[in-house]
Design an enzyme around this catalytic site. Structure first.
Site, PDB file in Angstrom:
ATOM      1  CE  LYS A  26     -35.041 -20.916  47.690  1.00 32.35           C
ATOM      2  NZ  LYS A  26     -35.070 -21.992  46.706  1.00 32.35           N
ATOM      3  CG  ASN A  27     -36.661 -19.877  44.057  1.00 35.60           C
ATOM      4  OD1 ASN A  27     -35.617 -20.436  44.413  1.00 35.60           O
ATOM      5  ND2 ASN A  27     -37.851 -20.249  44.492  1.00 35.60           N
ATOM      6  NE  ARG A  80     -36.337 -29.675  40.575  1.00 37.52           N
ATOM      7  CZ  ARG A  80     -36.768 -30.792  40.001  1.00 37.52           C
ATOM      8  NH1 ARG A  80     -36.468 -31.958  40.512  1.00 37.52           N
ATOM      9  NH2 ARG A  80     -37.497 -30.747  38.911  1.00 37.52           N
ATOM     10  CB  CYS A 104     -37.491 -28.715  49.589  1.00 36.81           C
ATOM     11  SG  CYS A 104     -36.761 -27.325  50.445  1.00 36.81           S
ATOM     12  NE  ARG A 109     -39.008 -29.983  43.813  1.00 30.22           N
ATOM     13  CZ  ARG A 109     -38.333 -28.991  44.386  1.00 30.22           C
ATOM     14  NH1 ARG A 109     -37.629 -29.201  45.468  1.00 30.22           N
ATOM     15  NH2 ARG A 109     -38.347 -27.775  43.862  1.00 30.22           N
ATOM     16  CG  ASP A 112     -40.752 -35.594  33.076  1.00 28.71           C
ATOM     17  OD1 ASP A 112     -40.531 -34.947  34.125  1.00 28.71           O
ATOM     18  OD2 ASP A 112     -41.884 -35.689  32.584  1.00 28.71           O
ATOM     19  CG  ASP A 302     -42.038 -21.796  47.080  1.00 22.93           C
ATOM     20  OD1 ASP A 302     -42.202 -23.023  47.065  1.00 22.93           O
ATOM     21  OD2 ASP A 302     -41.275 -21.198  46.293  1.00 22.93           O
ATOM     22  CB  ILE A 324     -47.316 -26.920  42.706  1.00 23.47           C
ATOM     23  CG1 ILE A 324     -48.102 -25.619  42.553  1.00 23.47           C
ATOM     24  CG2 ILE A 324     -46.046 -26.941  41.852  1.00 23.47           C
ATOM     25  CD1 ILE A 324     -48.391 -25.163  41.157  1.00 23.47           C
ATOM     26  NE  ARG A 395     -31.753 -25.495  50.334  1.00 23.85           N
ATOM     27  CZ  ARG A 395     -32.618 -26.170  49.610  1.00 23.85           C
ATOM     28  NH1 ARG A 395     -33.270 -27.187  50.135  1.00 23.85           N
ATOM     29  NH2 ARG A 395     -32.855 -25.857  48.361  1.00 23.85           N
TER      30      ARG A 395
END
Ligand code: EPU
Length: 416
Positions: A26-27, A80, A104, A109, A112, A302, A324, A395
């Site tokens: 996915k990522n 995201r 999520c 989150r 900046d 994750d 994180i 997702r």
């Protein structure tokens, strides 16, 4: 219409067996889809997972055909990774408008790092109630282009690194990203972009240097989505918890070395090959381990919730330190109701004592990875549990119920 999963628990027995194939990451694919904006021709993609976030990214890209500089609020607010498109769109069209991205809920989150990166590359940032508007400086030739810059990230950000790396591909001159994220999906994307004409060096290390140039050209070279390492780690945990003999295929074991190390430390018997991981049942109780999440190559945040379920079945006392995110323990209360012994000490630390027998509960997935952890807990538990909000699991995990059924788990999807 929403869906729920119904899982008949194995009551602590380890009976699942067979093969489970890992899908495309996915990522990785979400960023590769965003990168298509940097191309002057069509990009073919293989091993694309059939997951909801990919559908949303596709919708967002299609909407760009009518309004090339606007990331539609209704779609971008759903995930995201939508923000990653801001880099390529800005670099190509000189302007981008996007809402605060969704995704999520894992605590604060912020965005900046993205805004400051664009500013460093010469862009102006404006904000109203619904959209951020970023505009490139105009050059003497009247073309709006980003300018190469040296950008030092104050903290490591995966999507921040990817967004600015892609923006820099079409910027004027050289960009250097310091304290960049080192996730393998970033190196993989850079490798493909380089094959298509980009000049990116150092992706996969903390310093990435990008020399800006023209639009990229795929020329028929397809992008192959690498295997999903979070899925790999999640199924390794499932195999350790409930497997008699499970082989995870089409994966890259090198990308999950740290989670596998921890499972081995607990007493899980693991065999790895070039592209598979085999986990066989051991009858000895597992020993407790402690986990500290970390940017890659450390233990992935994750995998934190799935690992907590594993730890609930280990003997002794251990802890998870989440470094994180500051809101990633939302799954704990439900696991405690199922029988786990877990105490949240603060937003970053949870203590776990085991082993504890888990029992059935009607659950609702709190987020993508938390939802997967609930499937694991329901698998271990006694009795039949339900997990609502299946969408959140869909997702990121392709047809999870069909794949787990093949291993022998009694899991169904039902419309609610
Ligand atoms: N952060 C800021 N400012 C920013 C950006 C990030 O303060 O502008 C903070 C975040 O709040 C967080 C930390 O930096 O505390 C690290 O976040 P990062 O930016 O690395 O996370 P991300 O890029 O939003 C990606 C994955 C996540 C994964 C994290 C960490 C995607 C689409 N998402 O998120 O994946 O947890 O990296 O590895 O790549 C998931 O797949 O379920 C998922 C949440």
């Amino acid at each position: 219409m929403s869906n729920k999963f119904i899982v008949e628990g194995l009551n602590g027995k380890k009976t699942l067996r067979g093969e489970i194939r890992i899908g495309g990451a996915k990522n990785a694919i979400l960023k590769a889809l965003a990168a298509t904006v940097l191309f002057d021709d069509e990009v073919q993609m293989t091993n694309v997972p059939d997951i909801e976030d990919v559908k949303r990214m596709r919708e967002l890209l299609l909407a760009l055909k009518t309004e090339p500089t606007v990331l539609k609020k209704e779609i971008a607010e759903k995930f995201r990774a939508s923000i990653v498109l801001s880099g390529p769109v800005l670099a190509r069209y000189g302007k981008v408008e996007f809402p605060f991205p969704g995704g999520c809920v894992l605590g604060e989150r912020s965005i900046d790092l993205f805004l400051n990166g664009f500013r460093a590359m010469g862009a102006a940032v404006e904000e109203d109630d619904s959209y951020f508007t970023i505009t490139c400086p105009s050059t003497p030739l009247g073309v709006n282009k980003l300018k190469g810059a040296r950008i030092v990230f104050p903290l490591v950000s995966v999507t921040g690194t990817e967004t600015l790396m892609m923006a820099a591909v079409l910027a004027e001159g050289q960009t250097v990203l310091e304290n960049a994220a080192m996730e393998p999906e970033i190196a993989d994307l850079a490798f493909y972009l380089n094959e298509c004409g980009a000049k990116i060096e150092g992706a996969g290390t903390p310093t990435i240097t990008i020399t800006g140039g023209n639009l990229l050209h795929a020329g028929g070279t397809p992008y192959h989505t690498p295997p999903d390492r979070i899925e790999t780690g999640s199924f390794a945990i499932l195999a350790a918890l409930a497997g008699e003999d499970i082989t995870i295929t089409n994966c890259n074991p090198n990308w999950v070395e740290v989670p596998l190390k921890l499972l081995e430390q607990a007493g899980v018997t693991i065999e790895t090959g070039k592209d598979f991981i085999r986990i066989k049942k051991s009858d000895k109780p597992y020993k407790m381990v402690s986990v500290r999440t970390h940017e890659y190559p450390g233990f992935a945040t994750d995998l934190q919730a799935p690992m907590a379920v594993f730890m609930s079945q280990c003997e002794g006392e251990g802890s998870i330190l989440e470094t994180i995110f500051d809101g990633r323990f939302r799954y704990v209360d439900d696991l405690v109701v199922m029988g786990a012994s877990m105490v949240v000490m603060n937003p970053h630390r949870v203590l776990i004592r085991g082993p504890k027998e888990l029992s059935r509960k009607n659950l609702a997935s709190p987020d993508l990875r938390g939802g997967l952890a609930y499937i694991l807990a329901a698998t271990v538990a006694e009795g039949t549990s339900t997990i609502d909000n299946a969408y959140l699991i869909d997702r990121g995990y392709e047809h999870i119920e069909e794949r787990l059924r093949k291993l022998g788990l009694n899991i169904k999807r039902e419309a609610v």
